[in-house]
Design an enzyme around this catalytic site. Structure first.
Site, PDB file in Angstrom:
ATOM      1  N   ASP A 215       0.979  -8.285  -2.050  1.00 11.76           N
ATOM      2  CA  ASP A 215       0.612  -8.684  -0.690  1.00 11.76           C
ATOM      3  C   ASP A 215      -0.756  -9.364  -0.718  1.00 11.76           C
ATOM      4  O   ASP A 215      -1.688  -8.875  -1.377  1.00 11.76           O
ATOM      5  CB  ASP A 215       0.576  -7.456   0.221  1.00 11.76           C
ATOM      6  CG  ASP A 215       0.279  -7.815   1.666  1.00 11.76           C
ATOM      7  OD1 ASP A 215       1.205  -8.321   2.324  1.00 11.76           O
ATOM      8  OD2 ASP A 215      -0.867  -7.595   2.130  1.00 11.76           O
ATOM      9  N   LEU A 216      -0.876 -10.496  -0.040  1.00 17.67           N
ATOM     10  CA  LEU A 216      -2.147 -11.216   0.006  1.00 17.67           C
ATOM     11  C   LEU A 216      -3.103 -10.532   0.981  1.00 17.67           C
ATOM     12  O   LEU A 216      -2.718 -10.208   2.111  1.00 17.67           O
ATOM     13  CB  LEU A 216      -1.924 -12.673   0.429  1.00 17.67           C
ATOM     14  CG  LEU A 216      -0.963 -13.492  -0.450  1.00 17.67           C
ATOM     15  CD1 LEU A 216      -0.930 -14.938   0.010  1.00 17.67           C
ATOM     16  CD2 LEU A 216      -1.353 -13.396  -1.911  1.00 17.67           C
ATOM     17  N   ASP A 258       3.496 -12.985   3.947  1.00 19.31           N
ATOM     18  CA  ASP A 258       2.585 -13.137   2.806  1.00 19.31           C
ATOM     19  C   ASP A 258       2.842 -12.068   1.753  1.00 19.31           C
ATOM     20  O   ASP A 258       1.969 -11.734   0.964  1.00 19.31           O
ATOM     21  CB  ASP A 258       1.128 -13.076   3.273  1.00 19.31           C
ATOM     22  CG  ASP A 258       0.782 -11.744   3.913  1.00 19.31           C
ATOM     23  OD1 ASP A 258       1.712 -10.995   4.277  1.00 19.31           O
ATOM     24  OD2 ASP A 258      -0.417 -11.445   4.056  1.00 19.31           O
TER      25      ASP A 258
END
Length: 327
Positions: A215-216, A258
């Site tokens: 996950d960003l 994302d």
């Protein structure tokens, strides 16, 4: 790498099933009618052989109706039809009359058997028809024979072009339905198809299977400050970085906005954790539009005995949440 496997198309199978039922019933009725006409004309042996062909086509219809494979059924039906056509042509003085049915076979062969097998079968039918037409009646009927073969070649060419175009469009549609249009990674729909299959394979052969969730961090602020166009560029770049950090038989999927998932067959938690850290470091070291600095968090789970797909995903998601909370 983002491998895209062919998707099972239930709609096509249902179409094939209906086609076999309708065409098989119609062909059986027509062949039965031909057998009756042969019997009325005094061709008893020909009528009996053609009647057996009609019975065979009827069995094909019943087989399909009871849930049998439409492609197997049509393949058998095509060979029964060929047998009836060739025997009828060899048993008559007017062989050209029977060979007029030859152009029926190529479209069926291409639709049900595909490009390569359809072409092979069409070529075989051409040789059979030519052998019957010119081998048995080389004299007076040669003009009719040439006309029939020319018509057959035109039908084969048209069927070939159609099948090539249809196959290309079908592959494109399958790819579109399986991949995320922005990043090229598999989409969530494909993930829901691949994951149960990989779990079943891992459990059957006693091999490890790991799930890596990435996950960003703070990606929402990228969209808010720089716009979605920049955010999209970042996602494409990140997907490419992840793809370079996994193996050829791993699956890369875009799980959410994302969030990415790597499904790693034959990989235990320790090796998956190494992969996760390597990918996160590569993302942090990447160069992005506008000189942005992007970081990512990852969570890893290895398939446990008795795990369902939902339980497997939940454990990986919790591992990701734990990593983000500890930062």
């Amino acid at each position: 790498m983002n491998p895209v496997a062919n998707l099972p198309v239930s709609g096509r199978r249902e179409l094939e099933r209906h086609a076999v039922l309708v065409l098989g019933t119609l062909a059986s009725a027509l062949v039965l009618l031909a057998a009756w006409l042969d019997f009325r004309a005094g061709l008893t042996l020909v009528a009996a052989a053609v009647g057996v062909g009609a019975l065979g086509l009827g069995v094909v219809v019943v087989y399909t109706f009871r849930g049998g494979s439409p492609r197997i059924a049509m393949t058998i039906g095509i060979f029964i039809g060929l047998g009836v056509m060739v025997y009828s042509g060899m048993s008559r003085d007017e062989s050209a009359e029977a060979m007029t049915w030859a152009p029926v076979f190529p479209p069926l062969a291409y639709f049900f058997l595909g490009l390569r097998r359809g072409t092979l079968l069409s070529a075989a039918v051409l040789l059979l028809a030519a052998g019957v037409l010119f081998g048995l009646n080389p004299g007076e009927q040669w003009r009719i024979s040439v006309s029939i073969l020319m018509s057959y070649v035109v039908v084969v060419a048209g069927s070939l072009l159609y099948e090539r175009a249809r196959s290309r469009i079908e592959r494109q549609l399958e790819r579109m339905s399986a991949t995320d249009h922005l990043t090229g990674a598999f989409n969530r729909h494909k993930f829901q198809e691949v994951l149960p299959a990989e779990i079943e394979r891992a459990q059957r052969y006693g091999q490890p299977l790991s799930l890596v969730m990435i996950d960003l961090n703070g990606f929402k602020s990228v969209n808010d400050r720089h716009g979605h166009a920049v955010g999209d560029q970042v996602l494409v770049k990140v997907a490419g970085i992840i793809a370079e950090g996994i193996r050829v038989h791993d699956f890369l999927l875009r799980y959410g906005g994302d969030e990415f998932v790597v499904l790693a067959p034959s990989t235990d938690a320790e090796r998956a954790d190494e992969m996760c850290h390597k990918i996160c470091r590569a993302i942090a070291d990447g160069q992005y539009a506008g000189g942005l600095k992007i970081s990512a968090s990852g969570g890893v789970a290895e398939l446990a005995p008795g795990d369902t797909a939902e339980q497997f995903i939940t454990r990986a998601d919790r591992a990701l949440y734990g990593t983000k909370r500890g930062q």
